[in-house]
Motif scaffolding. Structure first.
Motif, mmCIF file in Angstrom:
data_model
loop_
_atom_site.group_PDB
_atom_site.id
_atom_site.type_symbol
_atom_site.label_atom_id
_atom_site.label_comp_id
_atom_site.label_asym_id
_atom_site.label_seq_id
_atom_site.Cartn_x
_atom_site.Cartn_y
_atom_site.Cartn_z
ATOM 1 N N ARG A 99 0.864 -1.179 0.000
ATOM 2 C CA ARG A 99 0.000 0.000 0.000
ATOM 3 C C ARG A 99 0.896 1.221 0.000
ATOM 4 O O ARG A 99 1.940 1.237 0.635
ATOM 5 C CB ARG A 99 -0.902 0.013 1.225
ATOM 6 N N SER A 136 -8.112 3.809 -0.841
ATOM 7 C CA SER A 136 -8.866 3.295 0.308
ATOM 8 C C SER A 136 -8.424 4.063 1.549
ATOM 9 O O SER A 136 -7.358 4.686 1.566
ATOM 10 C CB SER A 136 -8.635 1.796 0.492
ATOM 11 N N THR A 137 -9.258 4.030 2.577
ATOM 12 C CA THR A 137 -8.931 4.717 3.829
ATOM 13 C C THR A 137 -8.821 3.685 4.931
ATOM 14 O O THR A 137 -9.677 2.824 5.077
ATOM 15 C CB THR A 137 -10.022 5.749 4.183
ATOM 16 N N ASP A 138 -7.734 3.763 5.702
ATOM 17 C CA ASP A 138 -7.518 2.867 6.825
ATOM 18 C C ASP A 138 -7.159 3.717 8.034
ATOM 19 O O ASP A 138 -6.094 4.351 8.055
ATOM 20 C CB ASP A 138 -6.397 1.874 6.487
ATOM 21 N N ARG A 139 -8.068 3.786 9.011
ATOM 22 C CA ARG A 139 -7.879 4.608 10.236
ATOM 23 C C ARG A 139 -7.585 6.058 9.887
ATOM 24 O O ARG A 139 -6.672 6.680 10.444
ATOM 25 C CB ARG A 139 -6.771 4.022 11.095
ATOM 26 N N ASN A 143 -4.744 5.502 1.506
ATOM 27 C CA ASN A 143 -3.767 4.586 0.911
ATOM 28 C C ASN A 143 -4.158 4.279 -0.525
ATOM 29 O O ASN A 143 -5.324 4.373 -0.894
ATOM 30 C CB ASN A 143 -3.707 3.266 1.682
#
Length: 179
Positions: A99, A136-139, A143
């Protein structure tokens, strides 16, 4: 002499029935369905040989969509297109592992390069690459997961063997959503 000829003919017929991959047949002539083709003949046990190239695909008419991969590795690439004899002409896409915090870029030179081979076996030739960055979004962190797209792919399946369905992989990437 007549008996020897008949025995020879019967032997050839038996060989064609017992080993259907040896019989002269093209991928294009296969009926619609799901298939697994690999470069080596099917094993007598239930273990897929390590390190060989395989193509698991769905065929509808002259359209083919599937995954070309090397067994026992994480190397795989989606290949879709039209089949003529034993060659698929179309497009390909592969996931770039990892990522990234910024989208990947590709140079004009890389986009217009001549055909390159995927892996070193010569079955799959690729050209015309671009990158599709899937965000995409992670926390709360944005990314990007890049897919390398090839707008010109040629997959030669000459000499590949049709494998029984028990060797097919259950978990493959959804190639339809990428191309």
């Amino acid at each position: 002499m007549k008996t020897i000829r008949n025995a020879t003919i019967l032997g050839l017929i038996f060989s064609a029935i017992a080993f259907p991959a040896i019989a002269q047949r093209t991928v294009e002539s296969l009926p619609n369905g799901e298939y697994l083709l690999c470069e080596n003949s099917p094993p007598t046990n239930n273990l897929l040989p390590r390190g060989q190239s395989c193509y698991q695909f769905t065929k509808i008419g002259d359209q083919i969509r599937g995954v070309f991969y090397r067994t026992a590795t994480e190397e795989l690439i989606c290949v879709t297109g039209l089949v003529r004899n034993n060659t698929v002409f179309g497009e390909a896409a592969t996931l770039v592992l990892g990522r990234y915090s910024q989208p990947m870029q590709i140079s004009e030179t890389e986009r217009r390069n001549s055909f390159l081979y995927w892996q070193d076996n010569g079955y799959l030739q690729l050209r015309g690459q671009t990158i599709l960055n899937v965000a995409s979004t992670d926390r709360g962190q944005l990314n990007y997961t890049p897919w390398m797209l090839y707008h010109n792919a040629r997959l030669d399946l000459s000499g590949f063997y049709v494998y029984p369905s028990r060797f097919m992989l259950n978990s493959l990437p959804n190639c339809q959503s990428i191309q």
